[in-house]
Design an enzyme around this catalytic site. Structure first.
Site, short mmCIF file in Angstrom:
data_model
loop_
_atom_site.label_atom_id
_atom_site.label_comp_id
_atom_site.label_asym_id
_atom_site.label_seq_id
_atom_site.Cartn_x
_atom_site.Cartn_y
_atom_site.Cartn_z
N SER A 1 0.83 -1.20 0.00
CA SER A 1 0.00 0.00 0.00
C SER A 1 0.88 1.26 0.00
O SER A 1 1.65 1.47 -0.93
CB SER A 1 -0.95 -0.04 1.19
OG SER A 1 -1.97 0.91 1.06
N ASP B 1 -10.10 -5.55 -3.41
CA ASP B 1 -9.50 -4.53 -2.55
C ASP B 1 -10.41 -3.30 -2.56
O ASP B 1 -10.65 -2.70 -3.61
CB ASP B 1 -8.11 -4.18 -3.10
CG ASP B 1 -7.31 -3.27 -2.18
OD1 ASP B 1 -7.92 -2.40 -1.52
OD2 ASP B 1 -6.08 -3.41 -2.16
N HIS C 1 -7.26 -6.17 0.71
CA HIS C 1 -6.09 -5.35 1.05
C HIS C 1 -5.36 -5.86 2.29
O HIS C 1 -4.42 -5.24 2.76
CB HIS C 1 -6.56 -3.91 1.28
CG HIS C 1 -5.50 -2.86 1.15
ND1 HIS C 1 -4.97 -2.49 -0.06
CD2 HIS C 1 -4.88 -2.09 2.09
CE1 HIS C 1 -4.07 -1.53 0.12
NE2 HIS C 1 -3.99 -1.27 1.42
#
Length: 277
Positions: free
Chosen positions: A148, A223, A256
């Site tokens: 991320s 995600d 995620h």
């Protein structure tokens, strides 16, 4: 430099360690974690950097991913910095996507951030010097990965130091921070409104430069942040136009979380070891 070992745990034959030190670059106390494989044969071992995402510390990856099994299998050291400067005197924000836990791995130029938020120099220079003293039989070879915001950091640091890092990989990275809400908010605060200054911290701009290390990216289709924050279109367009070696993989049904990361982590380790050995 006062480096203090605050935790050491045996894991898969190697040692998972946590240290505290005062950072001259960040002007605050910092912690980081490092895994040292058993290296029974006393061979030269390389180093992989892991950069974590928003709201994380160095504990998230070390406690949730199970990476130690892979680091021991491949006989590679892994270092995990924190995601921002820390301390009561360090500037912060009420939001979770800027300030503490959200350093974005850059060097801030705007007040009140510029005094402490210099994560790029901290990693590339100060923590690098420390790491070299902690890894026995260090081969000098390094690669970098992240998730991320940390995927953004891995790409930016890896590409800005293309001769140093042998490979780069990322899970769900912020690929075009200048174009998405997370990046725009962070860059406006840390770097100011002049968007020309943002380019040196944007992977989609850096990938235009020749001679980048090979890159592996894995992105889950479920995600929740994908559409608004993690779009790959501009990055992949620039990579293709500039003949960069990028393997971008979408995996159906993954989100995620660290469930996603742990599922594909061995593939990333194997990718790194192709270039580290």
């Amino acid at each position: 430099m006062s480096l203090k070992l605050i935790e050491k745990k045996r894991s898969f034959g190697g040692e998972q360690c946590k240290y505290r030190h005062y950072s001259e670059v960040l002007q605050c106390e910092m912690t980081f974690s490092i895994y040292l494989p058993s290296n029974i044969e006393q061979k030269k071992i390389p180093l992989i950097w892991w950069l974590s995402g928003l709201t994380c510390t160095d504990d998230n990856f070390s406690q949730k991913s199970g990476f130690q099994r892979l680091a021991e299998k491949y006989q590679v050291a892994v270092i995990i910095p924190d995601t921002s400067p820390r301390g009561e005197h360090v500037a912060d924000d009420d939001g979770w996507d800027i300030g503490k836990g959200a350093g974005f791995y850059l060097n801030a130029t705007q007040d009140p951030w510029a005094k402490h938020y210099n994560m790029y120099t901290y990693i590339v220079e100060e923590l690098t010097a420390i790491a070299s003293t902690l890894v026995p039989h260090f081969s000098g070879e390094e690669s970098i990965m992240g998730h991320s915001m940390g995927g953004h950091g891995a790409l930016v640091i890896g590409m800005k130091n293309a001769t140093r890092f042998k490979a780069i990989s990322a899970f769900s990275p912020i690929l075009s921070p200048s174009r998405v809400p997370w990046g725009i908010k962070a860059f406006s605060s840390y770097l100011g409104d002049d968007q020309t200054t943002w380019k040196e911290w944007d992977a989609s701009e850096l990938v235009k430069e020749a001679g980048m290390p090979p890159i592996l990216i894995t992105q889950g289709t479920q995600d929740d942040f994908y559409q608004n924050q993690l779009d790959e279109t501009y990055f992949l367009k620039n990579a293709q136009e500039n003949n960069q070696v990028v393997n971008y993989k979408k995996v159906e049904g993954y989100d995620h979380s660290y469930f996603f990361i742990s599922t594909f982590l061995e593939e990333h380790f194997a990718f790194h070891m192709e270039y580290l050995r």
